[in-house]
Design a protein around this motif. Structure first.
Motif, PDB file in Angstrom:
ATOM      1  N   ASP A  86      -5.881  -0.691   2.087  1.00 46.75           N
ATOM      2  CA  ASP A  86      -6.998  -1.236   2.866  1.00 46.75           C
ATOM      3  C   ASP A  86      -8.326  -0.831   2.244  1.00 46.75           C
ATOM      4  OD1 ASP A  86      -5.142  -2.319   4.503  1.00 46.75           O
ATOM      5  OD2 ASP A  86      -5.570  -1.044   6.253  1.00 46.75           O
ATOM      6  N   THR A  87      -8.369   0.365   1.688  1.00 46.77           N
ATOM      7  CA  THR A  87      -9.600   0.819   1.022  1.00 46.77           C
ATOM      8  C   THR A  87      -9.935  -0.082  -0.160  1.00 46.77           C
ATOM      9  OG1 THR A  87      -9.121   3.112   1.653  1.00 46.77           O
ATOM     10  CG2 THR A  87     -10.711   2.756  -0.138  1.00 46.77           C
ATOM     11  N   ASP A  88      -8.902  -0.463  -0.923  1.00 45.66           N
ATOM     12  CA  ASP A  88      -9.125  -1.383  -2.043  1.00 45.66           C
ATOM     13  C   ASP A  88      -9.706  -2.699  -1.542  1.00 45.66           C
ATOM     14  OD1 ASP A  88      -8.030   0.465  -3.813  1.00 45.66           O
ATOM     15  OD2 ASP A  88      -6.002  -0.375  -3.628  1.00 45.66           O
ATOM     16  N   LEU A  89      -9.122  -3.232  -0.460  1.00 43.62           N
ATOM     17  CA  LEU A  89      -9.578  -4.522   0.060  1.00 43.62           C
ATOM     18  C   LEU A  89     -10.992  -4.425   0.620  1.00 43.62           C
ATOM     19  CD1 LEU A  89      -6.290  -5.762   1.787  1.00 43.62           C
ATOM     20  CD2 LEU A  89      -7.189  -6.382  -0.459  1.00 43.62           C
ATOM     21  N   HIS A  90     -11.322  -3.298   1.249  1.00 43.12           N
ATOM     22  CA  HIS A  90     -12.700  -3.085   1.714  1.00 43.12           C
ATOM     23  C   HIS A  90     -13.654  -3.069   0.514  1.00 43.12           C
ATOM     24  CE1 HIS A  90     -12.488  -2.563   6.016  1.00 43.12           C
ATOM     25  NE2 HIS A  90     -11.435  -1.744   5.901  1.00 43.12           N
ATOM     26  N   ARG A  93     -14.223  -6.567  -0.674  1.00 40.57           N
ATOM     27  CA  ARG A  93     -15.155  -7.238   0.242  1.00 40.57           C
ATOM     28  C   ARG A  93     -16.593  -6.814  -0.044  1.00 40.57           C
ATOM     29  NH1 ARG A  93     -14.960  -5.533   5.061  1.00 40.57           N
ATOM     30  NH2 ARG A  93     -15.613  -7.394   6.207  1.00 40.57           N
ATOM     31  N   HIS A 114     -16.885 -11.027   1.983  1.00 41.67           N
ATOM     32  CA  HIS A 114     -17.425  -9.880   2.721  1.00 41.67           C
ATOM     33  C   HIS A 114     -17.486 -10.143   4.225  1.00 41.67           C
ATOM     34  CE1 HIS A 114     -20.719 -12.625   1.828  1.00 41.67           C
ATOM     35  NE2 HIS A 114     -21.447 -12.060   2.786  1.00 41.67           N
ATOM     36  N   PRO A 117     -12.186 -10.555   7.608  1.00 44.65           N
ATOM     37  CA  PRO A 117     -11.517  -9.300   7.951  1.00 44.65           C
ATOM     38  C   PRO A 117     -10.424  -8.970   6.931  1.00 44.65           C
ATOM     39  CG  PRO A 117     -10.814 -11.063   9.413  1.00 44.65           C
ATOM     40  CD  PRO A 117     -11.924 -11.616   8.592  1.00 44.65           C
ATOM     41  N   VAL A 118     -10.088  -7.690   6.855  1.00 46.45           N
ATOM     42  CA  VAL A 118      -9.090  -7.244   5.894  1.00 46.45           C
ATOM     43  C   VAL A 118      -7.758  -7.948   6.133  1.00 46.45           C
ATOM     44  CG1 VAL A 118      -7.712  -5.260   5.157  1.00 46.45           C
ATOM     45  CG2 VAL A 118     -10.180  -5.028   5.465  1.00 46.45           C
ATOM     46  N   GLN A 119      -7.403  -8.154   7.399  1.00 49.06           N
ATOM     47  CA  GLN A 119      -6.123  -8.812   7.696  1.00 49.06           C
ATOM     48  C   GLN A 119      -6.073 -10.221   7.126  1.00 49.06           C
ATOM     49  OE1 GLN A 119      -4.327  -5.843   8.604  1.00 49.06           O
ATOM     50  NE2 GLN A 119      -3.175  -7.660   9.279  1.00 49.06           N
ATOM     51  N   MET A 121      -7.683 -11.186   4.451  1.00 51.82           N
ATOM     52  CA  MET A 121      -7.564 -11.056   3.001  1.00 51.82           C
ATOM     53  C   MET A 121      -6.116 -10.800   2.587  1.00 51.82           C
ATOM     54  SD  MET A 121     -10.903  -8.918   1.751  1.00 51.82           S
ATOM     55  CE  MET A 121     -10.354  -9.023   0.060  1.00 51.82           C
ATOM     56  N   LYS A 122      -5.375 -10.114   3.447  1.00 53.45           N
ATOM     57  CA  LYS A 122      -3.994  -9.783   3.095  1.00 53.45           C
ATOM     58  C   LYS A 122      -3.113 -11.022   2.942  1.00 53.45           C
ATOM     59  CE  LYS A 122      -3.846  -5.083   4.959  1.00 53.45           C
ATOM     60  NZ  LYS A 122      -3.214  -4.161   5.939  1.00 53.45           N
TER      61      LYS A 122
END
Length: 744
Positions: A86-90, A93, A114, A117-119, A121-122
């Protein structure tokens, strides 16, 4: 051909040489001061296909109706071996947000990740969760230098977000985040950097190799520098001349073209210099006045040098008839380079030899018998005797066993030519670069983590008229298709829909290219079954695979056109020069056989020694033009020598002495020309490497097989018919032999 400045019956004097040299220096100085060098005018993004090709027309339709954003795509591939966190995806963003707030130079669009939401992006992660691809668009008018600047700025932004540069992290580093820029932008940037890195190594490697070979062959530091000085000064004229032509928009030059041109210039240019130098050295052993010997050398070689240069220049100009962009863009720069080099060989090289005289050959200075006797007398040494003629083993062998030689060489070269039928070709531009190139690593990640077709989906656009579901179903049912996207509606042409077709094979492979007609046929059949009129006019296919399909078609079409053009042109030149239809036929035939053998042997080396599975498809035509034109040079020189001697001696003796007389200089020239092309074999770019290997092999075959054995043996077996129709009959003295302007 006569050279006007300072050449009179008493010979060419040093003063005339200095004058010619000053003219060349002044021309080079002025041109470099006023005109740009060719390297500053290089364009590596010029279109390769004309507007008539279906993929080009489809690409225009896709850009206008279905492009996700204006600009050219850079695909950023993010990867962590254990899975993206999640840190990578943040961080990704945040990176997108920074580029939104402060766009990189020439950036046109970045998706608003940006705000996602992270979800969400997943959903774009690879099945194993290790990789995600984010797009970034740049101005389609930006050149590679500008794209390089934009990509570098984006990488700096990523480093600021993550606290380190993920683009420098190895993709296989366990548990670490890495990133690679690929797609059209990444490939352009990497290709430009790769070509920039090869320019100087090619030039330096070529110069050093030629210098070492000249020192080894002639053992004279002065003489070794004369051809290099001539080629270097000629290049200092050629570069601004081509740069000016490119700046004015008359020609377009590419990096790979300038690399090959440098090699061709030093190799062929040194050859032309050596033919004059060798003849000059021979005459100095019988002529006390070096100026008179130089005049004799010019008269004896200028015709053959001019003819050889004309053969190469006109052969290269046939590439203007080609459709494929790189072929056509090579024609004028290469031809201009050779033409200027021939002029330098006939003016600048004699000028340098006139200035240096016999000292050119120090410490192995050639002297007449009288000069050697006087020198021995001064030193109190024994009176020298006339030098014995070197034994001509090859010439003697040819005249003793011509049938055996012809049969053996035909079997050997024919067998190697048969190997050429096993060659596998590729039109994958990406495969021409090293596997460790950043953009190629990004593609490999996409293939491994998503799907083989993920790096380059095929875009099928259809004027469906209500048959959209049927078209999508027909495309998805094909064996080579992994999946088909939902249809997208055209912006200004809503009757057109587009499908992104993901293949289950490498989209750059020959298998993928072969699917293009299948995709078109499936879409047309679906339209026909749904009563859509004229379905052939309602399907367009864009993307890299479609472009490669058209590239292959253009290459094959160009070969069918250029091959007979070159052969016909050289046949006419040989017929005019030699006045023998028979000689023109067998001289061209031997070079074509050598070309086939070079392809076969080159393929064996590339496939089974270097482990490369396919050669670049465009190499067939490049190698053909180089080998046929340059190989005919050597045939012209050896046949010129034989026919000159046949005026005053029986043909058997003329062949034996002609082979011996031209043997050393053609061998030296062949080694140098092959060596310069072999420099390309060390380049990391497959196109240059493979061109270098095949061309070098072909030149060596011409030098050591065709020229000393096959051509003289065929000439002897044909006897008087070798001269037909230029000679009606033949006596032992052969007084009516054709008059040649050069040779011997």
């Amino acid at each position: 051909m006569k050279i006007g400045i300072g050449i009179k019956e008493k010979g060419m004097r040093p003063g005339a040489g200095w004058l010619v040299l000053l003219v060349w220096l002044a021309a080079a100085g002025l041109m470099n001061a006023l005109l740009p060098p060719v390297g500053k005018e290089v364009v590596n993004t010029a279109p390769q296909l004309n507007d008539e090709r279906p993929s080009v027309q489809a690409g225009a339709l896709a850009a206008g109706e279905f492009a996700a954003a204006e600009g050219i795509l850079a695909s950023i591939v993010w990867h962590r071996g254990g899975g993206l966190t999640d840190t990578d995806l943040h961080g990704i963003r945040t990176f997108a947000g920074k580029l939104t707030e402060r766009p990189a130079p020439y950036q046109t669009f970045v998706p608003p990740l940006h705000t996602a939401p992270v979800q969400a992006m997943k959903q774009g992660l690879s099945p194993d969760g290790s990789t995600i691809v984010t797009p970034l668009f740049f101005d389609k008018q930006a050149d590679p230098d500008q794209l390089t600047e934009g990509v570098a700025n984006a990488k700096e932004a990523a480093s600021g977000v993550f606290g380190f540069d993920p683009f420098l992290v190895a993709v296989n580093a366990p548990g670490e985040l890495s990133a690679r820029v690929t797609g059209p932008v990444g490939i352009q940037v990497d290709a430009a950097a790769m070509f920039d890195r090869t320019d100087k190594p090619v030039l330096i490697g070529t110069v050093l190799l030629v210098l070492l070979l000249l020192l080894f062959i002639y053992r004279s530091p002065v003489l070794s520098c004369i051809p290099l000085a001539a080629v270097g000064l000629a290049y200092s004229v050629i570069s601004p001349l081509l740069g000016w032509m490119a700046r004015e928009g008359w020609i377009t030059v590419e990096s790979q073209g300038t690399n090959i041109m440098t090699v061709l210039l030093f190799g062929a240019g040194t050859d032309y210099c050596l033919f004059l130098i060798s003849r000059f050295r021979q005459l100095l052993k019988n002529e006390a006045a070096s100026g008179k010997a130089l005049l004799g050398a010019i008269k004896g070689t200028s015709g053959a040098v001019t003819m050889s240069g004309l053969t190469v220049v006109l052969s290269l100009l046939t590439l203007l008839a080609a459709e494929y962009g790189s072929f056509r863009r090579f024609a004028v720069p290469f031809s201009v380079a050779i033409a200027v080099m021939v002029l330098a060989s006939l003016t600048l090289v004699p000028a340098l030899l006139a200035v240096t005289g016999r000292f050119s050959f120090w410490p192995m200075i050639p002297r007449t018998l009288a000069m050697r006797a006087e020198r021995a007398k001064r030193r109190g040494l024994p009176v020298p005797v006339p030098e014995a003629e070197p034994r001509n083993r090859i010439g003697s062998l040819v005249v003793r066993h011509p049938r055996t030689i012809v049969l053996a060489t035909l079997i050997a070269l024919g067998g190697l030519s048969a190997c050429a039928s096993q060659i596998h070709f590729t039109y994958d531009r990406l495969s021409a670069f090293p596997e460790e190139m950043s953009s190629r690593e990004g593609v490999a990640l996409m293939v491994e983590r998503f799907s083989p077709g993920a790096p380059a989906p095929v875009q099928v656009m259809v004027d469906a008229r209500g048959a959209e579901p049927a078209v999508r179903h027909a495309l998805a049912a094909l064996p080579g298709v992994d999946r088909v996207s939902e249809p997208k509606i055209g912006r200004s042409k809503p009757e057109w829909t587009a499908y992104d077709v993901l293949l289950n094979v490498n989209p750059y492979s020959s298998e993928a290219m072969d699917l293009i007609p299948t995709l078109r046929q499936a879409a047309e059949d679906a339209l026909r079954q749904n009563n859509v009129p004229a379905p052939a006019d309602r399907v367009a296919i864009a993307g890299s695979t479609a472009e490669q399909y058209d590239t292959r078609a253009a290459n094959e079409s160009d070969m069918r056109l250029v091959f007979p053009l070159v052969i016909g042109l050289i046949a006419v030149l040989l017929l005019v020069y030699l006045r023998s239809a028979v000689a023109a036929v067998y001289l061209i035939g031997t070079v074509l056989l050598s070309y086939g053998a070079a392809l076969g042997l080159g393929w064996l080396a590339i496939r089974y020694v270097l482990g490369v599975e396919a050669i670049q498809g465009s190499i067939l035509l490049y190698a053909f033009v180089f080998l046929v034109a340059l190989g005919e040079d050597y045939n012209i020189f050896v046949v010129s020598s034989i026919w000159q001697k046949s005026k005053r001696m029986p043909l058997r003796q003329a062949i034996s002495e002609g082979v011996g007389e031209t043997g050393s200089v053609i061998t030296s020239a062949g080694l140098i020309l092959a060596g310069t092309f072999a420099v390309l074999a060390n380049m990391p770019i497959q196109m240059l490497m493979q061109t270098g290997i095949i061309t070098a092999i072909g030149i060596l075959l011409d030098t050591f097989v065709v020229r000393p054995f096959l051509v003289p043996a065929i000439t002897l077996l044909l006897g008087k018919w070798a001269f037909w129709p230029g000679r009606r009959g033949m006596t032992s003295a052969a007084p009516d032999a054709p008059r040649l302007n050069g040779g011997g």
